[in-house]
Enzyme design. Structure first.
Site, PDB file in Angstrom:
ATOM      1  N   ASN A  25       0.857  -1.193   0.000  1.00  0.00           N
ATOM      2  CA  ASN A  25       0.000   0.000   0.000  1.00  0.00           C
ATOM      3  C   ASN A  25       0.887   1.233   0.000  1.00  0.00           C
ATOM      4  O   ASN A  25       2.105   1.124   0.034  1.00  0.00           O
ATOM      5  CB  ASN A  25      -0.954  -0.032   1.201  1.00  0.00           C
ATOM      6  CG  ASN A  25      -0.186  -0.075   2.499  1.00  0.00           C
ATOM      7  OD1 ASN A  25       0.530   0.854   2.831  1.00  0.00           O
ATOM      8  ND2 ASN A  25      -0.293  -1.185   3.234  1.00  0.00           N
ATOM      9  N   ASP A  37      -4.376  -6.196   4.885  1.00  0.00           N
ATOM     10  CA  ASP A  37      -5.413  -6.999   5.531  1.00  0.00           C
ATOM     11  C   ASP A  37      -5.372  -8.452   5.082  1.00  0.00           C
ATOM     12  O   ASP A  37      -5.833  -9.335   5.793  1.00  0.00           O
ATOM     13  CB  ASP A  37      -6.797  -6.407   5.228  1.00  0.00           C
ATOM     14  CG  ASP A  37      -7.017  -5.109   5.987  1.00  0.00           C
ATOM     15  OD1 ASP A  37      -6.624  -5.051   7.166  1.00  0.00           O
ATOM     16  OD2 ASP A  37      -7.558  -4.146   5.396  1.00  0.00           O
ATOM     17  N   PRO A  75      -3.344 -11.618  10.389  1.00  0.00           N
ATOM     18  CA  PRO A  75      -3.698 -11.339  11.787  1.00  0.00           C
ATOM     19  C   PRO A  75      -3.889  -9.836  11.967  1.00  0.00           C
ATOM     20  O   PRO A  75      -3.165  -9.041  11.349  1.00  0.00           O
ATOM     21  CB  PRO A  75      -2.478 -11.830  12.568  1.00  0.00           C
ATOM     22  CG  PRO A  75      -1.356 -11.870  11.583  1.00  0.00           C
ATOM     23  CD  PRO A  75      -1.984 -12.147  10.242  1.00  0.00           C
ATOM     24  N   ASP A  76      -4.851  -9.445  12.773  1.00  0.00           N
ATOM     25  CA  ASP A  76      -5.036  -8.023  13.102  1.00  0.00           C
ATOM     26  C   ASP A  76      -4.183  -7.742  14.336  1.00  0.00           C
ATOM     27  O   ASP A  76      -4.522  -8.167  15.446  1.00  0.00           O
ATOM     28  CB  ASP A  76      -6.518  -7.737  13.353  1.00  0.00           C
ATOM     29  CG  ASP A  76      -6.768  -6.244  13.488  1.00  0.00           C
ATOM     30  OD1 ASP A  76      -5.914  -5.545  14.077  1.00  0.00           O
ATOM     31  OD2 ASP A  76      -7.811  -5.771  12.994  1.00  0.00           O
ATOM     32  N   ILE A  77      -3.085  -7.047  14.117  1.00  0.00           N
ATOM     33  CA  ILE A  77      -2.097  -6.863  15.195  1.00  0.00           C
ATOM     34  C   ILE A  77      -2.672  -5.969  16.300  1.00  0.00           C
ATOM     35  O   ILE A  77      -2.571  -6.271  17.483  1.00  0.00           O
ATOM     36  CB  ILE A  77      -0.798  -6.258  14.620  1.00  0.00           C
ATOM     37  CG1 ILE A  77      -0.284  -7.157  13.484  1.00  0.00           C
ATOM     38  CG2 ILE A  77       0.260  -6.109  15.691  1.00  0.00           C
ATOM     39  CD1 ILE A  77       0.768  -6.529  12.605  1.00  0.00           C
ATOM     40  N   PHE A 112      -4.699   3.569  14.562  1.00  0.00           N
ATOM     41  CA  PHE A 112      -4.962   4.579  13.538  1.00  0.00           C
ATOM     42  C   PHE A 112      -6.105   4.093  12.668  1.00  0.00           C
ATOM     43  O   PHE A 112      -6.308   2.890  12.521  1.00  0.00           O
ATOM     44  CB  PHE A 112      -3.717   4.811  12.664  1.00  0.00           C
ATOM     45  CG  PHE A 112      -2.816   5.873  13.208  1.00  0.00           C
ATOM     46  CD1 PHE A 112      -2.094   5.657  14.365  1.00  0.00           C
ATOM     47  CD2 PHE A 112      -2.704   7.106  12.580  1.00  0.00           C
ATOM     48  CE1 PHE A 112      -1.265   6.635  14.890  1.00  0.00           C
ATOM     49  CE2 PHE A 112      -1.882   8.102  13.088  1.00  0.00           C
ATOM     50  CZ  PHE A 112      -1.165   7.863  14.246  1.00  0.00           C
ATOM     51  N   LYS A 139     -14.552   1.486  14.720  1.00  0.00           N
ATOM     52  CA  LYS A 139     -13.292   0.725  14.685  1.00  0.00           C
ATOM     53  C   LYS A 139     -12.684   0.622  16.085  1.00  0.00           C
ATOM     54  O   LYS A 139     -12.153  -0.409  16.467  1.00  0.00           O
ATOM     55  CB  LYS A 139     -12.315   1.406  13.718  1.00  0.00           C
ATOM     56  CG  LYS A 139     -11.174   0.527  13.281  1.00  0.00           C
ATOM     57  CD  LYS A 139     -10.384   1.144  12.133  1.00  0.00           C
ATOM     58  CE  LYS A 139     -11.060   0.917  10.795  1.00  0.00           C
ATOM     59  NZ  LYS A 139     -10.304   1.500   9.672  1.00  0.00           N
ATOM     60  N   LYS A 150     -11.990  -3.027  17.666  1.00  0.00           N
ATOM     61  CA  LYS A 150     -10.627  -3.510  17.915  1.00  0.00           C
ATOM     62  C   LYS A 150     -10.325  -3.598  19.407  1.00  0.00           C
ATOM     63  O   LYS A 150      -9.449  -4.346  19.811  1.00  0.00           O
ATOM     64  CB  LYS A 150      -9.621  -2.582  17.237  1.00  0.00           C
ATOM     65  CG  LYS A 150      -9.868  -2.451  15.734  1.00  0.00           C
ATOM     66  CD  LYS A 150      -8.650  -2.765  14.933  1.00  0.00           C
ATOM     67  CE  LYS A 150      -8.882  -2.503  13.458  1.00  0.00           C
ATOM     68  NZ  LYS A 150      -7.787  -2.970  12.628  1.00  0.00           N
TER      69      LYS A 150
HETATM   70  N1  CTP Z   1      -3.989  -2.901  11.930  1.00  0.00           N
HETATM   71  C1  CTP Z   1      -3.213  -3.933  12.452  1.00  0.00           C
HETATM   72  N2  CTP Z   1      -3.201  -5.151  11.831  1.00  0.00           N
HETATM   73  C2  CTP Z   1      -3.931  -5.377  10.720  1.00  0.00           C
HETATM   74  C3  CTP Z   1      -4.723  -4.321  10.174  1.00  0.00           C
HETATM   75  C4  CTP Z   1      -4.725  -3.105  10.797  1.00  0.00           C
HETATM   76  O1  CTP Z   1      -2.553  -3.724  13.458  1.00  0.00           O
HETATM   77  N3  CTP Z   1      -3.893  -6.559  10.142  1.00  0.00           N
HETATM   78  C5  CTP Z   1      -4.034  -1.626  12.645  1.00  0.00           C
HETATM   79  C6  CTP Z   1      -3.410  -0.457  11.914  1.00  0.00           C
HETATM   80  O2  CTP Z   1      -2.049  -0.302  12.288  1.00  0.00           O
HETATM   81  C7  CTP Z   1      -4.258   0.703  12.418  1.00  0.00           C
HETATM   82  C8  CTP Z   1      -5.600   0.109  12.638  1.00  0.00           C
HETATM   83  O3  CTP Z   1      -5.384  -1.290  12.764  1.00  0.00           O
HETATM   84  O4  CTP Z   1      -3.811   1.153  13.686  1.00  0.00           O
HETATM   85  C9  CTP Z   1      -6.630   0.391  11.561  1.00  0.00           C
HETATM   86  O5  CTP Z   1      -6.276  -0.136  10.343  1.00  0.00           O
HETATM   87  P1  CTP Z   1      -7.237   0.005   9.072  1.00  0.00           P
HETATM   88  O6  CTP Z   1      -6.567  -0.714   7.965  1.00  0.00           O
HETATM   89  O7  CTP Z   1      -7.584   1.425   8.876  1.00  0.00           O
HETATM   90  O8  CTP Z   1      -8.509  -0.755   9.560  1.00  0.00           O
HETATM   91  P2  CTP Z   1      -9.049  -2.146   9.191  1.00  0.00           P
HETATM   92  O9  CTP Z   1      -9.178  -2.912  10.447  1.00  0.00           O
HETATM   93  O10 CTP Z   1      -8.216  -2.755   8.134  1.00  0.00           O
HETATM   94  O11 CTP Z   1     -10.522  -1.834   8.686  1.00  0.00           O
HETATM   95  P3  CTP Z   1     -10.985  -1.383   7.227  1.00  0.00           P
HETATM   96  O12 CTP Z   1      -9.957  -1.860   6.246  1.00  0.00           O
HETATM   97  O13 CTP Z   1     -12.275  -2.022   7.118  1.00  0.00           O
HETATM   98  O14 CTP Z   1     -11.085   0.108   7.280  1.00  0.00           O
END
Ligand code: CTP
Length: 397
Positions: free
Chosen positions: A208, A276, A303-305, A323, A337, A341
């Site tokens: 990205n 993602d 994984p969503d960190i 963020f 969000k 989260k």
């Molecule tokens: N983040 C993370 N791990 C992921 C995706 C996101 O830690 N796999 C964290 C980013 O560092 C940021 C926050 O989650 O602090 C939001 O990320 P964003 O991409 O805006 O949100 P998403 O959860 O991906 O939701 P969406 O794409 O639906 O907006």
């Protein structure tokens, strides 16, 4: 300013040792006292006399100098400083440090010290890029040693690339970052930054547009306020922040492992633009172009960190900041969000192309917490970082 601070400066044996003479002056101009130590090889490049003259103090060279032992034992010498700086940190010195050697005064001091250590690498580009040096730097980073540089450029040996020692003022900035007395002194903060790269095959990846600028500015602002910062970054364009421990990763999975290894922390700021999804079964072979046949990629979720750390039962940082990069319904999406989260704050921004925020130098953010939504005016990313660091300091107080 460095008034009242003492730096133990270990000068290694490389041509860049000459820059240490200027470094000593710059540190002293800012009020720091400098205790110099030269390795045997360093004395081939600069003399103890010139180093001592500039430092205004004795230059130490020998482990078995009995006068030194009587005046100041080597253990005591290793403890007098607020910070140990190793410059130039040659390939050999880094290897000895990583291996725990203690066969001369410099390495013995480095083993005996209980103060933070800042290494300033300088060596030939091939030596810097050698796998052994990479392993040693990774080991030392894991041990808590900080690094500044090296820079890329023309080298004294006639080659070009990374390996040039940082300039004296860059080192001074890193020293100031590490020694800064500020409201975050004694606090450890983890910051993620940059994009992640998810491989499609060995030569292609999904990424990205994150430059890493905002995350880098946050790490620098936190360090300037005295925090110990662990900076986990994907492959970003932004220059690495000074005076912080940098862990470089590529994929979301690697970022999660690095974050888990970087905890515990008092606070964590997740500024990375994590991919993602990753490609299922990204293999070791390059996907070949076949006429009339388009490849189809299957994705699996990463994984969503932020969510993983926010929802940790044990060892969750006291303050977790996420963020939200949005293009529509910024506030509503970011509020949802934060809940989804489980983090404490969300810094939300509008990354629609017309805002020029992604990849630009300014940001306009909204700080979303349990108390509600604050709209911050548009300002430089450095200023957003400073104000956020101040808020973090207040929250951790
Ligand atoms: N983040 C993370 N791990 C992921 C995706 C996101 O830690 N796999 C964290 C980013 O560092 C940021 C926050 O989650 O602090 C939001 O990320 P964003 O991409 O805006 O949100 P998403 O959860 O991906 O939701 P969406 O794409 O639906 O907006």
């Amino acid at each position: 300013m460095l008034a009242g601070k003492r730096v133990l400066l270990i000068i290694g044996g490389g041509i860049a040792a000459y820059k240490c003479l200027d470094l000593i002056r710059r540190l002293r101009e800012r009020g720091a006292a400098v205790t110099p130590v030269l390795t045997r090889a360093a004395q081939e490049f600069v003399t103890p006399l010139s180093v001592a003259a500039l430092a205004g103090e004795k230059a130490f060279t020998d482990l078995f100098d009995l006068t030194d032992e009587a005046e100041m034992g080597h253990i005591q010498l290793s403890r007098v400083a607020d910070l140990v700086v190793v410059a130039p940190a040659t390939a050999d010195l880094l290897a000895k440090m990583a291996g725990g050697h203690a066969n001369d005064l410099a390495t013995t001091l480095l083993m005996a010290t209980d103060t933070p250590v800042l290494c300033v690498p300088a060596m030939n580009v091939r030596m810097y890029e050698h796998a052994a040096t990479g392993r040693n730097i990774a080991q030392l980073t894991a041990d808590g040693v900080r690094f500044v540089g090296p820079n890329a450029g023309d080298m004294a040996c006639g080659e070009f690339g990374p390996g040039r020692m940082s300039e004296p003022m860059e080192i001074v900035e890193a020293v100031q970052g590490l020694l800064a007395d500020g409201p975050l002194k004694g606090k450890r903060v983890l910051v993620t930054s940059g994009p992640t790269h998810e491989p499609i095959d060995p030569v292609r990846y999904i990424a990205n547009r994150s430059s890493g600028a905002q995350g880098t500015a946050i790490a620098e602002a936190l360090a300037a306020m005295g925090a110990e910062v662990v900076f986990v970054t994907g492959p970003a364009d932004a220059v690495r922040p000074q005076g912080v421990a940098v862990v470089e990763v590529e994929t979301a999975a690697e970022m999660l492992s690095a974050v888990e290894a970087g905890l515990p922390a008092d606070a964590a700021v997740f500024a990375a633009a994590v991919a993602d999804w990753r490609v299922k079964g990204a293999g070791a072979s390059k996907i070949k172009k076949v006429k009339g046949k388009l490849p189809s990629l299957e994705f699996v979720e990463n994984p969503d960190i932020l969510k993983t750390v926010s929802q940790m039962k044990k060892g969750r940082p006291g303050l977790v900041v996420g963020f939200a990069a949005e293009t529509d319904d910024v506030i509503a999406n970011a509020v949802a969000k934060r809940k989804r989260k489980g983090c404490d704050w969300i810094v939300a921004n509008d990354v629609s192309p017309e805002t020029g925020i992604m990849g630009g130098s300014e940001n306009a953010v909204h700080l979303i917490s349990e108390e509600g939504v604050e709209d911050w005016p548009r300002m430089g990313k450095g200023e957003v970082a400073r104000q956020l660091a101040q808020r973090i300091a207040k929250a951790l107080d």
